[in-house]
Design a protein around this motif. Sequence first.
Motif, PDB file in Angstrom:
ATOM      1  N   LEU A   1      37.380 -25.576 -36.904  1.00 13.72           N
ATOM      2  CA  LEU A   1      37.211 -26.699 -37.830  1.00 13.72           C
ATOM      3  C   LEU A   1      38.493 -26.964 -38.604  1.00 13.72           C
ATOM      4  CD1 LEU A   1      33.645 -26.202 -39.337  1.00 13.72           C
ATOM      5  CD2 LEU A   1      34.385 -28.020 -37.842  1.00 13.72           C
TER       6      LEU A   1
ATOM      7  N   LEU B   1      25.307 -23.011 -36.325  1.00 15.67           N
ATOM      8  CA  LEU B   1      24.316 -22.413 -35.431  1.00 15.67           C
ATOM      9  C   LEU B   1      25.035 -21.504 -34.449  1.00 15.67           C
ATOM     10  CD1 LEU B   1      22.394 -25.704 -34.618  1.00 15.67           C
ATOM     11  CD2 LEU B   1      21.728 -24.002 -36.284  1.00 15.67           C
TER      12      LEU B   1
ATOM     13  N   ASP C   1      30.383 -26.220 -29.804  1.00 14.48           N
ATOM     14  CA  ASP C   1      30.047 -27.644 -29.914  1.00 14.48           C
ATOM     15  C   ASP C   1      30.232 -27.974 -31.390  1.00 14.48           C
ATOM     16  OD1 ASP C   1      29.078 -30.215 -29.962  1.00 14.48           O
ATOM     17  OD2 ASP C   1      27.167 -29.735 -28.995  1.00 14.48           O
TER      18      ASP C   1
ATOM     19  N   HIS D   1      30.622 -30.644 -32.974  1.00 10.41           N
ATOM     20  CA  HIS D   1      29.888 -31.783 -33.550  1.00 10.41           C
ATOM     21  C   HIS D   1      28.602 -31.302 -34.213  1.00 10.41           C
ATOM     22  CE1 HIS D   1      28.919 -36.076 -33.829  1.00 10.41           C
ATOM     23  NE2 HIS D   1      27.672 -35.685 -33.673  1.00 10.41           N
ATOM     24  N   HIS D   2      27.987 -30.288 -33.608  1.00  9.11           N
ATOM     25  CA  HIS D   2      26.756 -29.722 -34.163  1.00  9.11           C
ATOM     26  C   HIS D   2      27.013 -28.408 -34.893  1.00  9.11           C
ATOM     27  CE1 HIS D   2      24.535 -32.736 -32.089  1.00  9.11           C
ATOM     28  NE2 HIS D   2      24.958 -32.350 -30.914  1.00  9.11           N
ATOM     29  N   LEU D   3      28.285 -28.072 -35.081  1.00  8.00           N
ATOM     30  CA  LEU D   3      28.685 -26.797 -35.725  1.00  8.00           C
ATOM     31  C   LEU D   3      28.022 -25.615 -35.024  1.00  8.00           C
ATOM     32  CD1 LEU D   3      28.476 -27.627 -39.559  1.00  8.00           C
ATOM     33  CD2 LEU D   3      30.425 -27.854 -38.060  1.00  8.00           C
ATOM     34  N   ALA D   4      28.059 -25.635 -33.704  1.00  9.80           N
ATOM     35  CA  ALA D   4      27.359 -24.602 -32.935  1.00  9.80           C
ATOM     36  C   ALA D   4      28.329 -23.774 -32.113  1.00  9.80           C
ATOM     37  CB  ALA D   4      26.325 -25.244 -32.023  1.00  9.80           C
ATOM     38  N   ALA D   5      27.975 -22.498 -31.956  1.00 11.99           N
ATOM     39  CA  ALA D   5      28.748 -21.601 -31.104  1.00 11.99           C
ATOM     40  C   ALA D   5      27.773 -20.855 -30.212  1.00 11.99           C
ATOM     41  CB  ALA D   5      29.528 -20.607 -31.961  1.00 11.99           C
ATOM     42  N   VAL D   6      28.114 -20.778 -28.940  1.00 13.85           N
ATOM     43  CA  VAL D   6      27.229 -20.089 -27.999  1.00 13.85           C
ATOM     44  C   VAL D   6      27.975 -18.900 -27.418  1.00 13.85           C
ATOM     45  CG1 VAL D   6      25.812 -20.314 -25.948  1.00 13.85           C
ATOM     46  CG2 VAL D   6      26.115 -22.271 -27.457  1.00 13.85           C
TER      47      VAL D   6
ATOM     48  N   LYS E   1      24.711 -28.748 -44.055  1.00 14.64           N
ATOM     49  CA  LYS E   1      24.579 -28.633 -42.602  1.00 14.64           C
ATOM     50  C   LYS E   1      24.884 -27.204 -42.180  1.00 14.64           C
ATOM     51  CE  LYS E   1      26.026 -30.996 -38.415  1.00 14.64           C
ATOM     52  NZ  LYS E   1      24.793 -31.513 -37.833  1.00 14.64           N
TER      53      LYS E   1
ATOM     54  N   ASN F   1      29.559 -37.408 -38.641  1.00 10.60           N
ATOM     55  CA  ASN F   1      30.836 -37.418 -37.938  1.00 10.60           C
ATOM     56  C   ASN F   1      31.895 -36.644 -38.701  1.00 10.60           C
ATOM     57  OD1 ASN F   1      30.180 -38.923 -35.666  1.00 10.60           O
ATOM     58  ND2 ASN F   1      30.309 -40.827 -36.804  1.00 10.60           N
TER      59      ASN F   1
ATOM     60  N   PHE G   1      24.315 -18.999 -31.168  1.00 10.15           N
ATOM     61  CA  PHE G   1      23.376 -18.536 -30.140  1.00 10.15           C
ATOM     62  C   PHE G   1      24.020 -17.361 -29.425  1.00 10.15           C
ATOM     63  CE2 PHE G   1      20.263 -21.896 -30.262  1.00 10.15           C
ATOM     64  CZ  PHE G   1      20.949 -22.938 -30.842  1.00 10.15           C
TER      65      PHE G   1
ATOM     66  N   ILE H   1      33.887 -20.836 -35.367  1.00  8.13           N
ATOM     67  CA  ILE H   1      33.630 -22.240 -35.711  1.00  8.13           C
ATOM     68  C   ILE H   1      34.592 -22.676 -36.807  1.00  8.13           C
ATOM     69  CG2 ILE H   1      31.944 -23.830 -36.729  1.00  8.13           C
ATOM     70  CD1 ILE H   1      29.730 -22.089 -35.461  1.00  8.13           C
TER      71      ILE H   1
ATOM     72  N   THR I   1      26.775 -31.098 -26.369  1.00 14.27           N
ATOM     73  CA  THR I   1      25.356 -30.962 -25.989  1.00 14.27           C
ATOM     74  C   THR I   1      24.678 -32.261 -26.366  1.00 14.27           C
ATOM     75  OG1 THR I   1      25.621 -29.128 -27.513  1.00 14.27           O
ATOM     76  CG2 THR I   1      23.896 -28.928 -25.866  1.00 14.27           C
ATOM     77  N   TYR I   2      24.026 -32.866 -25.408  1.00 15.57           N
ATOM     78  CA  TYR I   2      23.361 -34.127 -25.677  1.00 15.57           C
ATOM     79  C   TYR I   2      21.918 -33.872 -26.068  1.00 15.57           C
ATOM     80  CZ  TYR I   2      27.557 -36.265 -24.029  1.00 15.57           C
ATOM     81  OH  TYR I   2      28.863 -36.639 -23.891  1.00 15.57           O
ATOM     82  N   LEU I   3      21.604 -34.306 -27.281  1.00 15.63           N
ATOM     83  CA  LEU I   3      20.246 -34.126 -27.780  1.00 15.63           C
ATOM     84  C   LEU I   3      19.469 -35.405 -27.544  1.00 15.63           C
ATOM     85  CD1 LEU I   3      21.204 -32.369 -31.105  1.00 15.63           C
ATOM     86  CD2 LEU I   3      20.373 -31.300 -29.036  1.00 15.63           C
TER      87      LEU I   3
ATOM     88  N   LEU J   1      34.686 -34.637 -37.155  1.00 13.39           N
ATOM     89  CA  LEU J   1      34.175 -33.821 -36.064  1.00 13.39           C
ATOM     90  C   LEU J   1      34.366 -34.527 -34.725  1.00 13.39           C
ATOM     91  CD1 LEU J   1      30.838 -32.707 -37.718  1.00 13.39           C
ATOM     92  CD2 LEU J   1      32.869 -31.295 -37.414  1.00 13.39           C
TER      93      LEU J   1
ATOM     94  N   ASN K   1      18.320 -26.228 -26.840  1.00 17.94           N
ATOM     95  CA  ASN K   1      18.448 -27.647 -27.152  1.00 17.94           C
ATOM     96  C   ASN K   1      17.505 -28.026 -28.289  1.00 17.94           C
ATOM     97  OD1 ASN K   1      17.941 -30.649 -26.769  1.00 17.94           O
ATOM     98  ND2 ASN K   1      19.532 -30.316 -25.254  1.00 17.94           N
TER      99      ASN K   1
END
Lengths: 371, 347
Positions: free
Chosen positions: A76, B179, A36, A38-43, B176, B209, B181, A72, A97-99, A92, B197
């Motif tokens: 990017l 993250l 994701d 947009h949130h700089l996230a990796a799962v 920023k 953005n 997981f 990531i 993921t909707y927060l 981005l 979440n």
Amino acid sequence: MRATAATVVKAVDVAPGAYNGANSAHKDKPDDLLYDLHHLAAVDSHPVDLEGFQSDPEKYLWESATFGVQGIVNRLFELPYEQSNTGPVVTLPGATTYLPRAKPLPEARQATRWEKFAKEKGITKKKRSRTVWDEDAQEWRPRWGYKRAKNGVEDAAIVEVKPGEDPNVDPWTQAQEAKSARVAKNLQQQAKNKGMGRGTSILAPGTKPGKRVGKREREAMAAATAAGPPAPVYGLPVDLPATKKHVQAPGGPGAASEEGGKAVPKKRGKVAGLKALEVAQQSTASLGKFDAKLAGEPEKKVKKVRKVAPVADSKSLVEESKRMNSVLSTVLRPKGTGPGTGKSHVNIDALEPERAGYSRKKGRGAVKRKK
Amino acid sequence: MALKSSPKGQGKRDTGPKAKRKAPTPSAKAAKVASMGTKRVTPKKPKARVLRLLKAKEPKLVEDGKQALFLKGTKCPQLLQTVLRDLTKLLKPNAKFLSRKNEIRPFEDVTSLEFLADKNDCALFCFGSHSKKRPQNLIMGRTYDKHLLDMVEFGVSSVEGLDAVKATEKKRCGSKPCLVFAGDGWHQDATLERIQNLFMDFFRVDEVNKVALAGIDAVTSFTAMGTDSILVRNYHVKFKKSQGRVPNVLLEAMGPNFTLTVRRHQLAAPDLWRTACKQPKGLRPKKVKNESTNVLGETVGRVHVGRQDLTSMRVKRVKAGNTARTRRSDVIKPVTTESRKPAYLST
């Protein structure tokens, strides 16, 4: 001379160690992480390799994090970017993921009176310049604030009387009054807009930032109004009971209908009305005892509700014994005491030792004086 | 005029200290009435600063990153305090640390927590407390519309604070973080999904953005060991040269590192969750058509031209002013070879 591929010596061949970096670990791992950006996230949904973890936990976690961050960063660098003084800045993509929000969505605001007019006429907002030309000083001065331009009537020492104007009127007072009138009018218009629910309610003057009704509250209120009037309270029946008088069902006597001949309770009339009144009176706290009565209206019979004795427990037993003792003392009171004698059979001084010896003006044992 | 007093207490009013107060003179009373009597015609305008503060607190269509509030309970041991303070440092400037102790039991009564969150305009909260039953307790949660949305209780252990971890460089304030997981529990367990979440929301810092690639310098990794424990690690990120355009990343332990054990939780009801997650329609990214970026970073556009009729296409460019419509054609003499010749050459 153009350098051919053969002549170029790549640094990576000379010192491969410097370029190995951190990515030697987890090399064979397929990059199937969910990103994701947009949130700089990796799962990483792979289960934790317990063997690898237990052998060296911190190293395992470090490698796992490195793999994720590398993924990531790889992605990017593929995004569209623009140059800035801090280097490339990437745009981005949208979030996957909707927060949840912190505050409810703002309500659509109605246009104010002016906004509506401006839209119709096609008037656009033009920003005022900060500086204005000051004729006296012959330079650009701020429109307002410190060292402002002195262009108005307020700053003029002498004001010419225009033809047709009253020469005895003080122009400075006039200007001041006109300004305060304009300001007052503007404030009134704002308050009017606010009253009509136009524009942002918070910015209108004359209002305290009141309690915002949240969406849940509004929905609850809407549901309550949609549900209709609340159900009738116990003690006030919706349907009045059948009165002694009955009427024939609609259709007249002898009508050839299914309900013909069936007696229907009459809801109108004196008897039913009185019954309804009785019910209404009984539903009040005082059971209609203090209601204003018409001349000739009989007194209402009030049913006395008998108190039910509480279930026997330690506290109630004490109270019960007290009650019984007081009854006993009344029954076995000495002659010459009790109602009509002026003397009480109860020894007040024994009951209230703090007040013993004092004359009681009010309360128990008070001697009533004839006025 | 005498002081107004209740008929019952008339006797008492004459004696005692308050009786010394003189009754207002008729002129004074008239003056007071005169000042009170005129009602304000125009509404009072609140101060511009007040209006700005209120406007800032108003809900926006696109929200900024949430602010986090860090609180201590009546008992908050040193270890837990380091965790709270380190997290505050990580999330600065979007974090607020309240130094006073608060007697709050979130799972019993959330109202005081909601009040504090609203007052400080923080949608996220992190409450640290300690008791025999729940040692090193950390409750992380968030609010929606001034009410609790969800919260999860963790037990903190194996703490290595920011100061404990020796590092040459640490992340910059306000950057920023990435993250990561890890573990299969994140998508298998419903509670952990919500926790994921929550963590994404908590460690989001800012809602942006665009991001400067040079500004990526931190990563927080959450590894789920089963469904009960989460290992939290923080690293500082450095870019190293690589063969291609994309650099290699080098992670350095930065701290804080700790282990969270999932305890109780109070998650949002489905309808409340849906209401809170509602996004405005205007936020959906608009599709940009016919534009693409090539390898060199240039924006390439596509122009769609209709079907061209090659047979009747005008190829020769007609000079301006030579059309029949221009006024000059009336004035200009017709061009002949004779008139073009210079004077000395003409015969």
